[in-house]
Design a protein around this motif. Structure first.
Motif, short mmCIF file in Angstrom:
data_model
loop_
_atom_site.label_atom_id
_atom_site.label_comp_id
_atom_site.label_asym_id
_atom_site.label_seq_id
_atom_site.Cartn_x
_atom_site.Cartn_y
_atom_site.Cartn_z
N GLY A 145 -0.03 6.71 -5.30
CA GLY A 145 -0.79 7.50 -4.34
C GLY A 145 -2.24 7.58 -4.73
N TYR A 146 -2.48 7.74 -6.00
CA TYR A 146 -3.84 7.91 -6.50
C TYR A 146 -4.70 6.69 -6.16
N SER A 147 -4.17 5.51 -6.52
CA SER A 147 -4.99 4.31 -6.33
C SER A 147 -4.74 3.68 -4.97
N GLY A 148 -3.67 4.08 -4.30
CA GLY A 148 -3.44 3.58 -2.96
C GLY A 148 -2.65 2.29 -2.89
N SER A 149 -2.63 1.53 -3.98
CA SER A 149 -1.90 0.26 -3.91
C SER A 149 -1.21 -0.05 -5.22
N GLY A 171 -1.02 9.83 -1.46
CA GLY A 171 -2.39 9.87 -1.93
C GLY A 171 -2.96 11.28 -1.95
N LEU A 230 0.60 7.63 -9.33
CA LEU A 230 -0.56 6.73 -9.40
C LEU A 230 -0.62 5.81 -8.19
N THR A 253 -2.66 13.51 -5.20
CA THR A 253 -3.54 13.37 -6.37
C THR A 253 -5.01 13.49 -6.01
N ALA A 254 -5.31 13.88 -4.77
CA ALA A 254 -6.71 14.00 -4.39
C ALA A 254 -7.31 15.27 -4.99
N ALA A 255 -8.50 15.11 -5.58
CA ALA A 255 -9.15 16.27 -6.19
C ALA A 255 -9.54 17.29 -5.12
N VAL A 311 0.86 -1.17 0.00
CA VAL A 311 0.00 0.00 0.00
C VAL A 311 0.90 1.23 0.00
#
Ligand SMILES: Nc1ncnc2c1ncn2[C@@H]1O[C@H](COP(=O)(O)OP(=O)(O)OP(=O)(O)O)[C@@H](O)[C@H]1O
Ligand SMILES: Nc1ncnc2c1ncn2[C@@H]1O[C@H](COP(=O)(O)OP(=O)(O)OP(=O)(O)O)[C@@H](O)[C@H]1O
Ligand SMILES: [Mg+2]
Ligand SMILES: [Mg+2]
Lengths: 339, 523, 324, 380
Positions: A253-257, A171, A251, A174-176, A165
């Motif tokens: 960070g974006y998707s977390g895993s 994360g 990515l 990349t959070a909106a 993870v």
């Protein structure tokens, strides 16, 4: 038998269709039509979709465009130098998995993990560049080979399953709904803006960038004009691989895993961003255009999503729209102008 | 010229613009069957544009076009060829990987329908190429393996085998070596007798003198005059082409008659030792002095090209090239080293080796001197423009804005920009590989004057030229190459057309260019 | 040394020779490790699973040969679409006769190819742009035709195509048809015109060659071949899923490049693409035969592909340099 | 038949009384093979999309002596789920004393088919494969001709010569949708996040879900989102959806495959309250989030562990090789439903939010398919 007639002032210019010519001139320098297409699509969204002007929509577009635009940065550079990189997806996936595994499973510090990921990018890009330059093998097949090799190695390393993870702070980038230094703009958008400015400047205003264009337009001539063509070519591939790896890190960070196929959709999408932007093989275009291309594609994606069309219709409309947009400015010279 | 002669092709009031560039304003021309009609004009005066309209490549914006008395409208080259008009264009247009035979018969068949049998094709291709090259090359070799001259011969043969009513040669001879050109002129004489009309575009006065019956002059896209050959003196033509009087006073013996060559104590700048251009050829020794202007000559492919390249990137095989400087000597082994040692090289193949087609004039100019334009790590536009201004006026480059693509310039002006690129490095030794190919008379003189000025300042120039007159007018000495070896050196006193051409063939007897229209029986 | 020179001479003259040698070598290794591989009874199955990639590679070839950056990256979705049309539209409606199915598939393929060709040659789109858009649109079309569930079906002759007609492996037909069509075309001026246009389109145009017509014909031919590839794929798997669209495009182009065809156009051959595809197929097969630890197989495949193209380049380029 | 006995007590206010229950759906069992096995079995087959036939291996004597070799043909290993099926299968088969040949294909069907051929050439005793597509009939028949039975895992191949061991995706969709409907009180909008269009697991899950939601008059299913089964793509698309439909309130999410982490993340990053996601396959990240937010988040999940499936397959393989005779061509397993009531059994403190990998038997020790259930398909 001599005939002679008076002659006008021996200069070119004047006459013609000045307005059209001026516009053409402008389009060569500034991606006017791309901007126009973007504005038209956005206005279309505003007028047909409720709440399209909201910040939430804007940020969703921007975050999506940032990832796409960053993925297209390397491809832009490689396309300008006259090559193509089909290993971008593999580098994105590699960057992603390396971060997730090293940080998440092996508990490395993020810095060390990022260093490893970048090193993989440098080495992989070097292999791409050296093999295609030194042995004059089609870049397409070299990058496909490197792509298979790299994804294979990554797969073997994690024994087929990515388990890690990503660190939580990654994360937030990349959070909106993320913030940058307290300002309500998603960090990834700011990162993208900075990267765009830097790459844009490097391409248009530095020797390294100029060498890229010279090499892309005419390699033998560039060599004779003292450009280190081999370095330029290889650096371009390294830049592409490293940028792709960075997208992979973001990515994560974006998707977390970690996910070994996370890069796959970006292969053709990033190429599409480059193309929609109007960068053409061999020295025409720049990164600003790819930025616009990524924005156009992201707006289109959001419009399609808002209209809730079937996936089939979405594809068909996307393909058609790209064709129309590129048709406005990105067409080849006539045969008769090339004699 | 008989008034009764049949008109093969006639155009009236042709105009053509590319964007804001008016390439042709008003051009009228009448070609008679059985004549060689020369077309002259400065670089960018619209000659190639006219040619492309005549062959259907471009559609004119306005104007009339009649072939054999009938008005025609052409949709493309195929239609022009069908109407009997065929051209050999300014650039060498061949399909590299395909065979000689395919190149010669390119376009003769339909896409799916064969129109000429294979056996006929072989026979006629061999005949025409035999005529042009003395001996036809193997028809199945890929064209890319031939020399530039032979490649161009294939392009010319492509037009000749189709037996056009009107043959157009747009600077088609500039890529040919002397021997092939002479044979081409013989062939033209024969076809002319059979009624073919030939439009002959060239910047070379000697060639125009040798074969043309009439001469038309274009100036800024307008046809200004048509002269009978005997009235077409160099002075008159230059006056018509430029519309100015000042260039007509060329002194006897050429513009460079005043040249005296380098001083006796001029330092040696470059030294070549035991350079072997081919494994079986004799090694070459050579010394270049400051302020010297040395010509390299010979038939195409006899070693002069390999020699000038060896001066640039070092020897490919045996031998050494050494740059002698005040501080010491350095051996040239790469182009980077050569450049660092103050050597500059203007390549021969403009399209393939020098031009950056999609980039601007400014970017093309500054490609090799980016270090001079770097301010705080960023390239400065103003700096590049400032440097360019000097060469732009010195070389009289005719152009629009510096930010226009280089491709908007005519061939000659493109060449000037390329030369400027290298001059801007301010080299001590300047290597020029056929730099005036396709450059008009006026521009040539500008370049000559510039070279003269450079050598006066102590720069040494080595220049390969395919033009005999250029050597005679310009060079302090000429190295003639034959079969990969340096066969003769002719110095300024012993340089004449006859002696030089004879040296090409390793002989002392003559076959002068001027006499080539009447064949003198050597083959 | 002499043998090496001979090899280089051969490779210089015939760019496909390297792929041929590679395929032969791999075939020998495959057979040596497992004699049953070449057993006659195995041929039909081997060829049938080879056919879709082989024909897809051949389908990618004409566009690439036609030069001007010519490439068709819509081949993968196109052959998938054709596969789906057979199982979703034709077979369920009783249109099972090969005399209906085959012409319909070839016509769809050629028509879509012609559209690509027109986009490139008439509207002057860069080939990558045109065919990337075609790729996306055809992919969508395939999803549309496929419907909510993956359709499947077969009929006797498609089963035979994946098996054998009597003693003749059915895949010989699907692999042989493109070669045969090419051979027939090479009796006309078309193939030479294609090489000329690919080698230098401006020159061809100036000499009176109808360049747009040649290019459109080239893309149509590629589409037609994609039609055959679609039939081969459908015969083999008896179903059609839009998700397979992505599979063949890049692999087919890799096969073309491995077969010695220059992506710059004007040089190469259809046979080379077939041999290149055979090389890729046999590399994969070898990995199965030697039972490489499964997790290594992708990496080894990539490494072998790189090794093969580099060796090929070293041998071929040395020759080219000597000539130049 | 009803899935859970408490479903009748779902009586919520405005919705019809059957909302939140699992309706029984038809399936193809013309020979009545499953019916003969009893009600436990018929319940598991509800809505199953395949066709149950008499297996061609019903009277196979198996192979009892000598070295027994089992060949595995796995489609590409790109996600943890497939990888775990593969490694677990190898482990369990070896534990039975079998020799294992393990081949993994690229993502091309043709590649996997030639691999299958390879296993036939190798004369293995049994082939276990996870087909990339259903088009395996001809090779399956070829294997059968050579006397080699085959077991298809996860995707079913319609052929009596192969034995399909598959989870029932229709029933899974039904159960999850019903549970979600119940927790939503029978009204509101459910967002459907598809995997790849046409892929059987996705199609069947949504068919099942629609069947269950048909009982609920107050509910709508908005299922326009298609992904590639990747959580990242799901996140992007859901984020786009939420941005483009600011006025819609999403009461729950159904998905075609395990993408829950991406979906939860999309809600969070859009500043929208996370709607309960039916965690189809049960991801660690999904369960971690659920366990941490039990008060506000009423999730649903479906336990579908890869190693559990591998265990079941191994059991089937062993029975067949022992000559026990398999009664039906399709062995369908109904995966256990996870709700807030039994969540604790499936949750562990070591699970991290964001972890997209699915929960395994090894993680939580819960059985997937009862041994006795599988045993029921064998013997005379
Ligand atoms: N394509 C490229 N990408 C990135 N950096 C480059 C690229 N090309 C050159 N550089 C860097 O830009 C600088 C200028 O390059 P160049 O090769 O012209 O160096 P130089 O000043 O001529 O050096 P030297 O004196 O060693 O020849 C160098 O630092 C080089 O490493
Ligand atoms: N396709 C084109 N697009 C834009 N401008 C063009 C084009 N072709 C020619 N021109 C311009 O038209 C003018 C006439 O060019 P042309 O090539 O006819 O000159 P020319 O007389 O043949 O010169 P040269 O002797 O150098 O070959 C030039 O200014 C040239 O830059
Ligand atoms: Mg010209
Ligand atoms: Mg330097």
């Amino acid at each position: 038998m001599t005939t002679e007639s008076a002659v006008a002032d021996p200069t070119t210019g004047g006459g013609g269709v000045p307005l059209l010519h001026t516009l053409n001139e402008w389009q060569r320098r500034v991606p006017l039509l791309q901007l126009l297409a973007l504005a038209a699509l956005y206005i279309y969204g505003l007028s047909t979709i409720e709440g399209f002007g909201s910040q939430r929509v804007l940020y969703a577009i921007l975050v999506n465009a940032s990832l796409l635009g960053l993925a297209g940065a390397g491809q832009t550079i490689v396309v300008l130098v006259g090559g193509i990189d089909f290993s971008i997806a593999a580098f994105i996936s590699a960057g992603n998995v390396i971060i997730a595994e090293l940080c998440g499973t092996d508990h490395w510090s993020t810095g060390a993990a990022v260093a490893v990921a970048l090193a993989v990018g440098v080495v992989g890009g070097l292999v791409n560049g050296v093999l295609s330059y030194r042995f004059k093998v089609e870049p397409l097949i070299v990058t496909l080979g490197v792509s298979a090799l790299l994804s294979g190695l990554v797969l073997k390393w994690i024994n087929g399953s990515a388990t890690g993870v990503a660190p939580a702070w990654l994360g937030k980038l990349t959070a909106a709904n993320g913030t940058t230094f307290g300002i309500g703009i998603p960090p990834v958008v700011v990162i993208w803006a900075v990267v765009a400015i830097v790459i844009g400047l490097v391409l248009t205003r530095t020797r390294a960038g100029r060498n890229l264009y010279l090499t892309g337009v005419n390699q033998p001539a560039a060599r004779l004009a003292l450009v280190r063509v081999n370095r330029t070519w290889i650096y371009a591939y390294i830049a592409s691989a490293v940028l792709a790896t960075c997208v992979g890190i973001l990515l994560a960070g974006y998707s977390g895993s970690g996910n070994v196929t996370i890069g796959d959709p970006y292969l053709f999408q990033s190429l599409a961003a480059v193309i929609v932007g109007g960068t053409m093989f061999g020295g025409r275009g720049d990164y600003w255009r790819t930025v616009l291309g990524a924005l156009v594609l992201s707006v289109v994606a959001l419009l399609l999503s808002a209209n809730q069309l079937s996936s089939a219709a979405q594809d068909m409309i996307t393909g058609g729209l790209i064709l129309v947009v590129v048709g406005l400015y990105g067409r080849e010279r006539r045969l008769r102008d090339r004699i | 010229m008989s008034e009764q002669s049949q008109v093969a092709l006639e155009v009236t009031g042709l105009a053509k613009s590319f964007g804001a560039t008016r390439a042709l304003r008003s051009c009228s021309l009448r070609l008679l069957a059985g004549e060689v009609h020369a077309l002259m004009g400065e670089n960018g005066s619209g000659k190639s544009t006219l040619v492309k309209i005549l062959t259907g490549v471009h559609a004119p914006d306005s104007g009339g076009y009649r072939v054999g008395g009938r008005a025609v409208r052409l949709g493309g080259p195929a239609a022009a060829i069908a109407a009997g008009v065929m051209a050999v264009y300014q650039e060498v247009l061949v399909v590299g990987p395909r065979s000689v035979l395919e190149n010669v018969w390119l376009g003769a068949d339909g896409v799916f329908r064969r129109k000429i049998s294979e056996a006929d094709k072989r026979e006629r291709a061999a005949a025409v190429l035999g005529e042009l090259l003395g001996e036809a090359p193997d028809l199945d070799t890929p064209v890319e393996q031939l020399s530039l001259s032979d490649r161009q011969a294939c392009g010319i043969a492509r037009a000749l085998v189709r037996e056009p009513r009107v043959l157009i040669l747009d600077e088609a001879t500039s890529a040919l070596d002397v021997a092939t050109r002479d044979r081409l002129f013989e062939a033209i004489a024969r076809h002319k007798a059979a009624g073919m009309a030939v439009l002959f575009v060239s910047h070379r006065m000697d060639e125009v003198d040798a074969i043309s019956d009439r001469v038309s002059v274009l100036r800024s896209g307008e046809s200004v005059a048509t002269l009978e050959a005997e009235d077409a003196t160099t002075a008159e033509l230059v006056r018509l082409m430029t519309g100015a009087e000042h260039l007509t006073d060329i002194p006897e013996g050429g513009a460079m008659a005043h040249r005296t060559g380098p001083a006796a104590d001029a330092p040696v700048l470059l030294r070549v030792r035991g350079l072997r251009l081919r494994p079986d050829a004799d090694p070459v020794d050579f010394e270049l002095r400051a302020g010297e202007m040395v010509g390299l000559a010979g038939l195409e492919g006899h070693g002069q090209d390999a020699f000038i390249k060896a001066l640039w990137h070092g020897p490919a095989g045996e031998g050494s090239v050494t740059r002698v400087e005040v501080g010491g000597e350095s051996e040239i082994r790469s182009e980077q080293r050569a450049a660092a040692a103050g050597i500059g090289y203007v390549p021969r193949d403009r399209r393939g080796e020098a031009l950056f087609g999609t980039l601007s004039i400014r970017e093309n100019f500054s490609a090799a001197t980016q270090d001079k334009d770097t301010r705080f790590g960023l390239l400065s536009r103003a700096s590049a423009l400032g440097r360019f201004a000097e060469y732009r006026s010195g070389l009289k480059v005719r152009m629009g804005r510096e930010s226009d693509p280089i491709t908007t310039l005519s061939g000659g002006n493109q060449q000037k920009v390329v030369i400027a690129r290298w001059l801007a490095r301010r080299p001590d030794v300047l290597l020029l590989n056929d730099p005036t190919r396709g450059v008009d008379i006026g521009a040539k003189r500008d370049i000559y004057a510039l070279l003269d000025e450079l050598t006066a300042r102590g720069v040494a120039v080595v220049m390969l030229s395919t033009e005999v007159d250029e050597h005679i007018e310009l060079m302090d000495r000429v190295l003639v190459f034959r079969e990969g070896s340096h066969s003769t050196t002719l110095d300024r006193r012993s340089l004449t057309r006859q002696s030089l051409v004879a040296a090409f063939f390793g002989r002392t007897v003559t076959s002068s260019v001027a006499g080539s229209a009447s064949p003198d029986g050597d083959s | 040394m002499n043998a090496l020179d001979f090899l280089r001479g051969l490779l210089g003259k015939r760019p496909y020779a390297f792929a041929g040698l590679l395929a032969l070598l791999l075939l020998v290794v495959n057979t040596a490790l497992q004699p049953a591989f070449l057993a006659f009874g195995n041929w039909a199955a081997v060829l049938a699973s080879f056919a879709p990639l082989a024909v897809a590679a051949m389908a990618s070839t004409p566009a690439i040969l036609s030069g001007g950056g010519g490439i068709d990256i819509s081949i993968g979705p196109l052959l998938t679409l054709i596969d789906i049309v057979i199982v979703a539209n034709l077979l369920p409606n009783g249109l099972t006769s090969p005399f209906v199915v085959i012409p319909v598939c070839l016509a769809i393929g050629a028509a879509i190819g012609a559209v690509n060709g027109a986009l490139v040659a008439v509207l002057r789109f860069q080939p990558v742009v045109a065919t990337l858009c075609a790729n996306i649109v055809i992919g969508g079309l395939a999803t549309q035709v496929q419907g909510d569930t993956v359709p499947s079906g077969s009929t006797s002759w498609t089963k035979d195509l994946a098996g054998s007609f009597g003693p003749v492996p059915g895949a010989l037909l699907t692999i042989g048809a493109p070669l045969l069509i090419w051979w027939a075309l090479s009796r006309t001026p078309f193939v030479k015109a294609l090489y000329a246009v690919g080698g230098d389109d401006a020159t061809a145009f100036s000499a009176g060659v109808n360049v747009p017509k040649v290019r459109i014909a080239a893309y149509s031919l590629g589409g037609l071949y994609a039609g055959i590839a679609g039939i081969a794929l459908m015969s083999l798997i008896s179903e059609g899923a839009a998700s397979m669209s992505a599979q063949y495009t890049l692999l087919a182009i890799a096969a073309v490049a491995l077969g010695g065809t220059s992506l710059a156009g004007g040089r190469g051959s259809l046979l080379g693409s077939l041999l290149g595809a055979a090389g890729i197929y046999l590399i994969n097969n070898l990995l199965n035969v030697v039972r490489v630890s499964t997790l290594w197989s992708t990496a080894i495949y990539g490494a072998m592909l790189l090794f093969a193209v580099v060796v090929g380049a070293v041998l071929t380029n040395a020759r080219r340099r000597a000539v130049a | 038949s009803k899935k859970s006995s408490d479903s009748t007590s779902a009586g919520s206010d405005s919705s019809s009384s059957s909302c939140g229950t699992v309706p029984a759906a038809k399936y193809n069992d013309t020979a009545g093979l499953i019916k003969a096995l009893g009600s436990d079995y018929t319940a598991a087959y509800s809505g199953y999309s395949g066709t149950v036939r008499k297996s061609a291996w019903a009277n196979w004597e198996g192979k009892k002596s000598g070295t027994i070799t089992v060949g595995i043909s796995e489609s590409q290993l790109v996600n943890p789920y497939q990888t775990l099926i593969n490694t677990a299968l190898q482990k369990y088969l070896k534990a039975q004393g079998y020799k294992v040949i393990d081949l993994v294909s690229t993502n091309e069907v043709t590649n996997q088919i030639s691999q299958f051929n390879q296993l036939i050439t190798d004369k293995v005793d049994l082939i276990i494969y996870q087909p990339l597509a259903a088009g395996f009939e001809s090779v399956v028949d070829k294997a059968a001709k050579a006397g080699i039975p085959s077991i298809s895992v996860l995707n079913n191949v319609a052929d009596a010569n192969t034995v399909n061991v598959v989870p029932n995706a229709f029933a899974a969709g039904e159960a999850q949708a019903a549970a979600l409907a119940k927790s939503m009180g029978g009204k509101g909008t459910i967002l459907g996040v598809h995997g790849i269009k046409g892929v059987p697991i996705d199609t069947d899950t949504f068919k099942g879900a629609k069947a269950a939601l048909a009982e609920c008059s107050g509910m709508t299913l908005d299922d326009s989102i298609y992904t590639d089964f990747s959580p990242t793509t799901a996140q992007t698309k859901v984020q786009q959806y939420l941005a483009a439909n600011p006025t819609k309130t999403i009461g729950g999410v159904l998905e075609g495959g395990p993408m829950t982490t991406g979906i939860i993340s999309a809600f969070q990053k859009s500043n929208v309250t996370v709607a309960p996601v039916a965690d189809n396959g049960l991801t660690k990240g999904g369960v971690a989030y659920w366990a941490a937010n039990q008060s506000s988040y009423k999730g649903v999940g479906l336990y579908n562990p890869a190693d559990g499936l591998a265990q079941a397959v191994t059991q089937v393989a062993k029975h067949m090789l022992d000559g026990d005779g398999v009664k039906a061509s399709d062995i369908v397993i109904n995966p256990p439903l996870v709700t807030s009531d039994n969540l604790s059994k499936f949750s562990k403190s070591s699970f991290k939010t964001g972890d997209a990998s699915t929960i395994t038997v090894g993680d939580v020790g819960q059985t997937f398919a009862e041994t006795s259930y599988i045993d029921g398909f064998f013997g005379s």
